[in-house]
Structure formats: structure tokens, C-alpha cells
Design an enzyme around this catalytic site. Structure first.
Site, short mmCIF file in Angstrom:
data_model
loop_
_atom_site.label_atom_id
_atom_site.label_comp_id
_atom_site.label_asym_id
_atom_site.label_seq_id
_atom_site.Cartn_x
_atom_site.Cartn_y
_atom_site.Cartn_z
N CYS A 150 27.69 50.18 31.54
CA CYS A 150 29.01 50.60 31.87
C CYS A 150 29.98 49.50 32.35
CB CYS A 150 28.78 51.59 33.01
SG CYS A 150 30.00 52.80 33.26
N CYS A 152 37.94 52.96 36.23
CA CYS A 152 37.55 54.22 36.86
C CYS A 152 37.92 54.20 38.33
CB CYS A 152 36.05 54.45 36.70
SG CYS A 152 35.46 55.99 37.43
N GLU A 178 35.13 49.81 26.08
CA GLU A 178 33.84 49.53 25.44
C GLU A 178 33.24 50.78 24.83
OE1 GLU A 178 31.00 47.88 28.20
OE2 GLU A 178 32.66 46.93 29.25
N CYS A 212 28.80 50.06 40.40
CA CYS A 212 29.29 50.15 39.02
C CYS A 212 30.46 49.21 38.74
CB CYS A 212 29.68 51.60 38.73
SG CYS A 212 30.43 51.83 37.11
N CYS A 217 27.85 55.84 22.81
CA CYS A 217 28.34 56.06 24.17
C CYS A 217 29.80 55.64 24.20
CB CYS A 217 27.51 55.21 25.13
SG CYS A 217 28.11 55.23 26.82
N CYS A 252 32.18 53.99 42.63
CA CYS A 252 30.76 53.92 42.97
C CYS A 252 30.40 52.46 43.21
CB CYS A 252 29.90 54.51 41.86
SG CYS A 252 30.37 56.20 41.45
N1 SAH Z 1 31.68 58.33 35.31
C1 SAH Z 1 30.63 59.06 34.73
C2 SAH Z 1 30.22 58.57 33.37
C3 SAH Z 1 30.20 57.11 33.14
S1 SAH Z 1 28.99 56.20 34.06
C4 SAH Z 1 29.44 59.11 35.66
O1 SAH Z 1 29.44 58.39 36.64
O2 SAH Z 1 28.55 59.89 35.40
C5 SAH Z 1 27.50 56.60 33.17
C6 SAH Z 1 26.23 56.39 33.98
O3 SAH Z 1 25.95 54.99 34.11
C7 SAH Z 1 26.30 56.95 35.38
O4 SAH Z 1 25.13 57.68 35.68
C8 SAH Z 1 26.39 55.69 36.20
O5 SAH Z 1 25.96 55.90 37.51
C9 SAH Z 1 25.54 54.73 35.44
N2 SAH Z 1 25.74 53.32 35.76
C10 SAH Z 1 26.86 52.70 36.18
N3 SAH Z 1 26.64 51.37 36.36
C11 SAH Z 1 25.35 51.15 36.03
C12 SAH Z 1 24.51 49.99 35.99
N4 SAH Z 1 24.98 48.79 36.31
N5 SAH Z 1 23.24 50.13 35.60
C13 SAH Z 1 22.76 51.35 35.23
N6 SAH Z 1 23.49 52.47 35.25
C14 SAH Z 1 24.77 52.37 35.64
FE1 SF4 Z 2 33.19 55.68 37.63
FE2 SF4 Z 2 31.16 54.04 37.38
FE3 SF4 Z 2 31.11 55.89 39.29
FE4 SF4 Z 2 30.87 56.63 36.70
S1 SF4 Z 2 29.44 55.37 37.89
S2 SF4 Z 2 32.17 57.55 38.29
S3 SF4 Z 2 32.19 55.09 35.73
S4 SF4 Z 2 32.56 54.18 39.15
#
Ligand code: SAH
Ligand code: SF4
Length: 340
Positions: free
Chosen positions: A330, A109, A89, A116, A102, A113
Site C-alpha cells: 500500500c 488517505c 498505484e 501505513c 488491487c 494508521c
Molecule cells: N484503507 C483500507 C484499504 C487499503 S489498505 C484498509 O485499511 O483496509 C489495505 C490493507 O493493507 C489494510 O489491511 C492495511 O492495514 C494493510 N497495510 C497497510 N500498510 C501495510 C504494510 N506496510 N504492510 C502490510 N500491510 C499493510
Molecule cells: Fe488508510 Fe493505510 Fe489505514 Fe488503509 S491502512 S485506512 S490506506 S492509512
């Protein structure tokens, strides 16, 4: 066959040397693809036919395939198909100050987390530099406008694909390439400490964003398992080193999860953790997804958290909600497609 978009200008020059071609041919190639946006070797008429044929044997200039596009007032969200069929995406965002994109850095990934979507689906593979470059080219072609900034905040952990991300940055930053200023490029990481240290030593003026999301180890480990490997104290040390070396302000991302990390105790703790540092906090309203139980904090809680940080002398903003209505966070669009 390799994609020509995987090549930095200096790598292209080195490759051309092997074909006994002059360095200026690399500049001509960059001019065709990045300035004129012509993606067909046969049209590169200022390059000798014989050389063009050799280049065609080694490189392709294929674009990605646009599988889906969702448009709303401030964002366009794109689902792209890669050469091998994998899906990623990218999102276009319209700000007062211009357009930003973005981009994704991996297919899925591995950081896992808990809140996510991208992490839920695990990593399939890293993206090549040119696959990230082409996300930008595809979107600029679609909107017939040029963008001014790029954030690496889509699917994937960029510092788990470090070398390709650095190549990507150098390609789009090149004045003969897409020419996006380093100050307009931001990489977001979940906190891979050794790579933060490495990034600090790159000769670049790009920005760093850290997904912190919790002010202490107990809570952070609960939602981000990367915290077991790189706990907060170590992470903060590397951030301080980064600031000392680069003199650049770091963005701290903090996703607001209802009843998880959004009370005033967390705000105060975050305030003391960040006190005196050259950082600013970006509070991100959580984008709820059907597969994950977390809920979004109420606006009142977000504002109270914001005020508390402000009172403690921390620079803070609340991220405008860009597209909860169009699966804009994301990995959600990809997940909806992969799991069909
Ligand atoms: N992996 C990297 C970059 C991609 S995620 C990272 O984690 O920083 C980019 C941002 O989106 C991160 O801060 C992540 O925590 C946030 N994110 C992930 N899922 C989300 C969601 N459902 N709502 C809002 N932010 C989210
Ligand atoms: Fe990976 Fe999502 Fe965690 Fe970013 S927030 S490191 S994309 S699992």
C-alpha cells in the site's frame, strides 16, 4: 468534459435520453469500450456521426498514463498518472486460481494508521469511478490477459469515497462492462461503521474485508486512530449485522507487527473476539518501509499466532508475501515518487 468510464450503464442511458438517443446506444458504447476495448469515438461506426460528435463534446475516453512498472515473479506493480497529474498505484497478482488486481480508491488517505505509507501522505482527493475502472483497463491492456478478481485494497479508504466505489463496482460488475462477478470483488475498510451498515444493505454479492489489526481498544487506538471514532465493540456489532443481513463471510485482516500485536496473548484475545462468527482471519506479514519504524513479525511468531487461532476454532490463513522486493504494499511506490 467527463470521462465516459465514470458512467454506469443506466446513467449513460439517462444521459443519452437528453440527446434524444435510444438506450441501445449506451450498450453499443459499453460494447466498444469494455468488450472491444476501442477508445476512440471516430471508430464507433455503428453510432451515427452526428451523435458521435455530440458525445465527443461531452465525454473523453482518455486512459491513464503508466509512469512506472515493476515486474516480479508473482506481481506487477504499476504507478499511474491521473489526468491532473496525481499519482496512484495498482498491483496485479498471479494466484493459482487466476489473476487479481488491487486498485487504489483515493490519492493518499486520511485515516492515518501509524504503520501505513498511504496514511502518512494524507488524502489529496477521492478517485472518480472511472479512474478506478481505468486501473483495470490499463493493466489488462498491458498484460493482454483478462483478470478474474478485484480487491479495493490499494491507496485510500474506500468507505471514505463510498458513492464512487459503489459506482465503480456496478460498472465493472455489469455483464456488458468488464463483467467481473460480484463474488470476485472485495472491499477492504479500516472500519467506518456507518458505511459498513450501508454496504450491508446494498443489493450486491460482493465481499467485505475489515482491517482489524488488534484485538482490543488500547492497542487498536495506538495503531489506528479510526478506532477512537469507531471502537471495537461498535465495529464488531456492525460486522455481526452485516453477516446477518448478507449471509456472507467476512475477512478479518490482521497485519503482523513485531512486538506490537503478534504475541499469543493477542492471538487468544482475537480468538475470543471472533469466536462463532462467520469470518476468516488473514494474517498479513508486515511490509517494512523506510519511513516507518515497525518491523515485520518473525515467521515463527506468525506461525505460533496462526496455530493459536486454529486451536481456538478460527479459520485462518497467512497471506503469501506478494512483493516486499518491489515496494508492493500500500502506497510505497507512490511515496517513493512523490517524495523524490
Ligand atoms: N484503507 C483500507 C484499504 C487499503 S489498505 C484498509 O485499511 O483496509 C489495505 C490493507 O493493507 C489494510 O489491511 C492495511 O492495514 C494493510 N497495510 C497497510 N500498510 C501495510 C504494510 N506496510 N504492510 C502490510 N500491510 C499493510
Ligand atoms: Fe488508510 Fe493505510 Fe489505514 Fe488503509 S491502512 S485506512 S490506506 S492509512
Amino acid at each position: 468534459m467527463e470521462s465516459i468510464f465514470d458512467y454506469k450503464l443506466d446513467d449513460l442511458i439517462t444521459y443519452l435520453e437528453k440527446l434524444n438517443a435510444k438506450p441501445f446506444v449506451a450498450k453499443q458504447l459499453y460494447d466498444w469500450i469494455y468488450k472491444k476495448r476501442v477508445f476512440d469515438f471516430d471508430q464507433f461506426t455503428n453510432i451515427k456521426l452526428e451523435l458521435r460528435e455530440k458525445l465527443k463534446e461531452h465525454f473523453h475516453i482518455d486512459m491513464l498514463v503508466m509512469r512506472r512498472k515493476q515486474e516480479s515473479h508473482l506481481t506487477n506493480k504499476y504507478l499511474f498518472e491521473l489526468d491532473d497529474g496525481n499519482l496512484i498505484e495498482a498491483v496485479l497478482m498471479r494466484h493459482d486460481y487466476g489473476l487479481s488486481i488491487c486498485v487504489s480508491s483515493q490519492v493518499g488517505c486520511n485515516m492515518g494508521c501509524s504503520f501505513c505509507e498511504s496514511g502518512r501522505l494524507k488524502k489529496v482527493r477521492d478517485l472518480l469511478p472511472g479512474e478506478i475502472v481505468r486501473q483495470i483497463l490499463m493493466i489488462e491492456d498491458d498484460i493482454k490477459e483478462r483478470i478474474s478478481s478485484v480487491v479495493v485494497m490499494g491507496i485510500g479508504e474506500p468507505f471514505d469515497n463510498y458513492d464512487n466505489i459503489m459506482k465503480f463496482i456496478r460498472i465493472i460488475n455489469d455483464p456488458l462492462g468488464i463483467a467481473i462477478g460480484a463474488r470476485h470483488i472485495t472491499v477492504s475498510t479500516s472500519g467506518l461503521v456507518p458505511m459498513i451498515r450501508r454496504y450491508a444493505k446494498e443489493d450486491l454479492q460482493t465481499n467485505l474485508a475489515i482491517s482489524l489489526h488488534a484485538p482490543n481498544d488500547v492497542l487498536r487506538t495506538k495503531i489506528m486512530k479510526v478506532n477512537k471514532a469507531y471502537p471495537i465493540e461498535e465495529l464488531m456489532k456492525s460486522i455481526k449485522e452485516y453477516i446477518a443481513l448478507t449471509n456472507r463471510r467476512v475477512t478479518i485482516e490482521y497485519v503482523m507487527l513485531k512486538d506490537v500485536n503478534d504475541d499469543l496473548k493477542c492471538a487468544k484475545e482475537l480468538g475470543s473476539l471472533l469466536k462463532g462468527l462467520n469470518v476468516y482471519v488473514n494474517l498479513i506479514p508486515y511490509n517494512e518501509t523506510s519511513h516507518i519504524e515497525y518491523k515485520k513479525s518473525s515467521n515463527e511468531n506468525i506461525m505460533a499466532f496462526y496455530d493459536c487461532l486454529k486451536k481456538n476454532g478460527i479459520n485462518v490463513t497467512v497471506r503469501r508475501e506478494f512483493g516486499s522486493n518491489i515496494d508492493a504494499a500500500c502506497g510505497q511506490l507512490r511515496a517513493s515518487e512523490v517524495e523524490k
